[in-house]
Scaffold this motif. Structure first.
Motif, short mmCIF file in Angstrom:
data_model
loop_
_atom_site.label_atom_id
_atom_site.label_comp_id
_atom_site.label_asym_id
_atom_site.label_seq_id
_atom_site.Cartn_x
_atom_site.Cartn_y
_atom_site.Cartn_z
N GLY A 161 0.76 -1.26 -0.09
CA GLY A 161 -0.03 0.18 -0.04
C GLY A 161 0.86 1.15 -0.03
O GLY A 161 2.01 1.45 -0.35
N PRO A 162 0.21 2.38 0.35
CA PRO A 162 0.97 3.71 0.47
C PRO A 162 2.20 3.79 1.37
O PRO A 162 2.90 4.69 1.25
N GLY A 163 2.05 2.73 2.54
CA GLY A 163 3.06 2.88 3.29
C GLY A 163 2.79 4.11 4.42
O GLY A 163 2.03 4.64 4.56
N ILE A 164 3.89 3.94 5.28
CA ILE A 164 3.72 5.06 6.52
C ILE A 164 4.98 5.66 6.28
O ILE A 164 6.15 5.29 6.32
N PRO A 165 5.01 7.15 6.52
CA PRO A 165 6.27 7.85 6.66
C PRO A 165 7.20 7.61 7.70
O PRO A 165 6.81 7.17 8.67
N GLU A 166 8.53 7.50 7.46
CA GLU A 166 9.54 7.19 8.40
C GLU A 166 9.33 7.81 9.83
O GLU A 166 9.71 7.12 10.81
N ASP A 167 8.91 9.17 9.85
CA ASP A 167 8.83 9.95 10.99
C ASP A 167 7.68 9.16 11.78
O ASP A 167 7.64 9.70 13.10
N ASP A 168 6.78 8.88 11.07
CA ASP A 168 5.71 8.30 11.82
C ASP A 168 5.68 6.95 12.36
O ASP A 168 4.63 6.47 12.99
N ARG A 169 6.56 6.05 12.04
CA ARG A 169 6.54 4.64 12.07
C ARG A 169 6.80 4.12 13.81
O ARG A 169 6.13 3.41 14.17
N GLU A 170 7.39 4.92 14.27
CA GLU A 170 7.51 5.02 16.01
C GLU A 170 6.28 5.49 16.45
O GLU A 170 5.70 4.74 17.69
N ARG A 171 5.64 6.51 15.95
CA ARG A 171 4.60 7.36 16.69
C ARG A 171 3.33 6.37 16.52
O ARG A 171 2.28 6.30 17.71
N VAL A 172 3.05 5.90 15.53
CA VAL A 172 1.76 4.92 15.21
C VAL A 172 1.58 3.58 16.30
O VAL A 172 0.34 3.26 16.52
N ILE A 173 2.71 3.56 16.77
CA ILE A 173 2.59 2.36 18.10
C ILE A 173 2.04 2.86 19.30
O ILE A 173 1.68 1.96 20.11
N GLU A 174 2.13 4.10 19.45
CA GLU A 174 1.50 4.67 20.73
C GLU A 174 0.17 4.45 20.80
O GLU A 174 -0.63 4.36 19.72
N ARG A 175 -0.64 4.52 21.72
CA ARG A 175 -1.90 4.51 22.04
C ARG A 175 -2.44 5.73 21.59
O ARG A 175 -2.08 6.61 21.83
N PHE A 176 -3.97 5.27 20.80
CA PHE A 176 -4.76 6.30 20.49
C PHE A 176 -4.21 7.12 19.24
O PHE A 176 -4.76 8.28 18.97
N VAL A 177 -2.96 6.95 18.59
CA VAL A 177 -2.24 7.63 17.67
C VAL A 177 -2.77 7.09 16.29
O VAL A 177 -2.81 5.91 16.02
N ARG A 178 -3.54 8.03 15.47
CA ARG A 178 -3.91 7.79 14.18
C ARG A 178 -3.72 8.87 13.07
O ARG A 178 -3.49 10.06 13.58
N LEU A 179 -3.04 8.40 12.04
CA LEU A 179 -2.61 9.32 10.93
C LEU A 179 -3.87 10.12 10.34
O LEU A 179 -4.94 9.52 10.55
N GLU A 180 -3.47 11.05 9.92
CA GLU A 180 -4.41 12.01 9.30
C GLU A 180 -5.34 11.08 8.19
O GLU A 180 -6.44 11.40 8.34
N ARG A 181 -4.69 10.42 7.56
CA ARG A 181 -5.59 9.70 6.52
C ARG A 181 -6.54 8.60 7.03
O ARG A 181 -7.44 8.30 6.39
N SER A 182 -6.26 8.34 8.16
CA SER A 182 -7.08 7.23 8.75
C SER A 182 -7.90 7.73 9.81
O SER A 182 -8.78 6.83 10.33
N ARG A 183 -8.04 8.83 10.09
CA ARG A 183 -9.00 9.60 10.98
C ARG A 183 -10.42 9.37 10.70
O ARG A 183 -11.44 9.24 11.56
N THR A 184 -10.70 9.25 9.30
CA THR A 184 -12.23 9.00 9.00
C THR A 184 -12.66 7.50 8.98
O THR A 184 -13.83 7.23 8.89
#
Length: 471
Positions: free
Chosen positions: A401-424
């Motif tokens: 798929g489109p993947g995850i930016p390198e800067d966000d790969r650690e952050r998405v493992i944290e609780r309740f963290v959702r990237l902008e394109r997945s908030r909907t």
């Protein structure tokens, strides 16, 4: 006074005092033994000197005769020192010597004696005759002469007194040194313990960032401090995680609860129309289901982070779990226009919790189904893999798929963290947090890598054993 009583009540001071007392007692006993043996050795040496001179004079008497015996005794009598000599005829009349006043028994019955005596005046005629106590041996020579040879023991007693004086000073020195060493040791130990108590007090007052000081001695206190600091780091991390969870729960659950309240309020204001009330109830049920799923995910994460209870771990055939999950989600992937492939090494067994490992894998597959569809209409492809590598087991879920930016790969493992394109999209942002918690519970790790294109989620777990594949 109270401070001294408190110090004395500490185990460190009492143990130190006990060891100091034991050391002092054994040291005193050792010094006493050395002193006693030194005194005995001096006595034996004097007795040996007397016996040697007696044998020499006896030999002179047998070989050279009376004249040489007289000359030998006269020569010995003139020498300075503690020697006592007497040579008399068979009737007891003195021929030569430096002591002429003996108890009659000494001259009558040969043997060893101790008595007080007075020496003759020096041969130059000056000075006073010395007084003392003597240890002598009397005997009758082959020629019939009476011989008495002895030693003055006053000098020996003086030397013994010097030894005992040194012994007393040694005892005092040992006691003082032992007390000083005990006090010094107790102070150093109490300082280390006080540092731990002070840190504990500050932590209990709310300052969780405090740590027990560690020195460079690498002793048992440093080992204890290191263990305590590791425990404090873990506690601080858990407290910080709890705070974050509380904040995130309060923030993320506020919106669905508000929607539920607004729907219920709107239904009440509608005047009781059945259709509006039915819609409000359906919305409330849907929002409640989301809340229940969120809390279930939080409880499962808390369970994983708290550690598995006794008996919860068993030998788990991970190969079978991965194959089952890939087969289960195959039809769902087809409905989404994607394909799931399994690349599984058979017979891999881990020591772990089957439910948690399965749930972690399900979360990874569902994430890939949600966010792994490639752009521009290309076919989606998910690969669920399991393979051993360098004594570890790698469980991977990859997509294109489109993947995850390198800067966000650690952050998405944290609780309740959702990237902008997945908030909907539906979800709570807890799926990857659960995967990471399960990996830590099994002494492993979880990471997100670039799949070029897409994402590769990797659970790195320690390997237990590999069973041969069954035909």
């Amino acid at each position: 006074m109270n401070r001294l009583v408190q110090i004395w009540r500490t185990s460190t001071v009492r143990l130190t005092a006990t060891f100091v007392l034991i050391f002092a007692v054994f040291s005193v006993l050792l010094l006493a033994f050395i002193t006693f043996q030194s005194s005995i050795q001096i006595q034996r040496q004097q007795a040996a000197d007397i016996e040697r001179e007696v044998r020499q004079i006896q030999n002179i008497d047998r070989v050279r005769g009376i004249t040489e015996v007289v000359r030998a005794v006269e020569r010995l009598s003139r020498l300075p020192g503690p020697g006592i000599y007497y040579l008399g005829d068979p009737t007891g009349m003195m021929i030569v010597g430096n002591v002429d006043d003996f108890p009659p028994l000494i001259l009558q019955v040969p043997g060893g004696y101790s008595f007080n005596y007075a020496r003759q005046r020096p041969f130059d005629g000056g000075g006073d005759a010395p007084q003392g106590t003597a240890l002598v041996r009397s005997l009758v020579l082959d020629s019939g002469l009476l011989l008495v040879v002895g030693r003055d023991v006053v000098e020996r007693r003086g030397f013994t007194a010097i030894i005992f004086q040194g012994f007393l000073w040694g005892v005092v020195g040992i006691i003082v040194a032992a007390i000083f060493a005990g006090v010094f040791t107790s102070i150093r130990v109490l300082k280390r313990i006080d540092a731990i108590n002070s840190t504990s007090s500050q932590i209990m007052s709310g300052n969780l960032s405090e740590r027990v000081p560690v020195t460079r001695r690498n002793d048992e206190f440093d080992a204890l401090a290191t263990s305590l600091n590791a425990m404090l780091d873990r506690i601080e991390g858990l407290m910080q995680g709890l705070k974050e969870v509380t904040d995130n729960v309060a923030h993320d659950l506020k919106t669905p609860l508000t929607r539920m309240r607004n729907k219920a309020e709107a239904a009440l204001r509608s005047g009781g129309e059945p259709e509006t009330q039915r819609e409000a109830l359906e919305t409330t049920i849907a929002e409640s289901d989301k809340l229940i799923r969120t809390f279930n995910a939080l409880l499962m994460i808390a369970r994983a982070e708290a550690g598995a209870p006794s008996g919860a771990f068993a030998d788990v055939d991970v190969s079978a779990i991965v194959a089952d999950v890939a087969e289960l989600y195959g039809p769902l992937a087809e409905d989404e226009g994607m394909v799931i492939e399994a690349a599984v090494t058979p017979g891999i067994v881990l020591r772990g919790n089957r439910e948690l490992i399965g749930q972690a894998l399900v979360n990874l597959v569902e994430n890939a189904l949600k966010y792994g569809m490639p752009p521009e209409g290309r076919p989606g492809r998910i690969i669920v893999g399991l393979r051993p590598e360098n004594g570890r087991v790698l469980l991977t879920v990859s997509d294109n798929g489109p993947g995850i930016p390198e800067d966000d790969r650690e952050r998405v493992i944290e609780r309740f963290v959702r990237l902008e394109r997945s908030r909907t999209d539906a979800g709570s942002g807890l799926g990857l947090s659960l995967v990471a918690a399960v990996a830590r519970l099994h002494r492993g790790s979880f990471r997100i890598e670039d799949n070029g294109p897409g994402v590769r989620a990797v659970m790195d777990l320690p390997q237990t054993e590999t069973r041969p594949a069954q035909a």
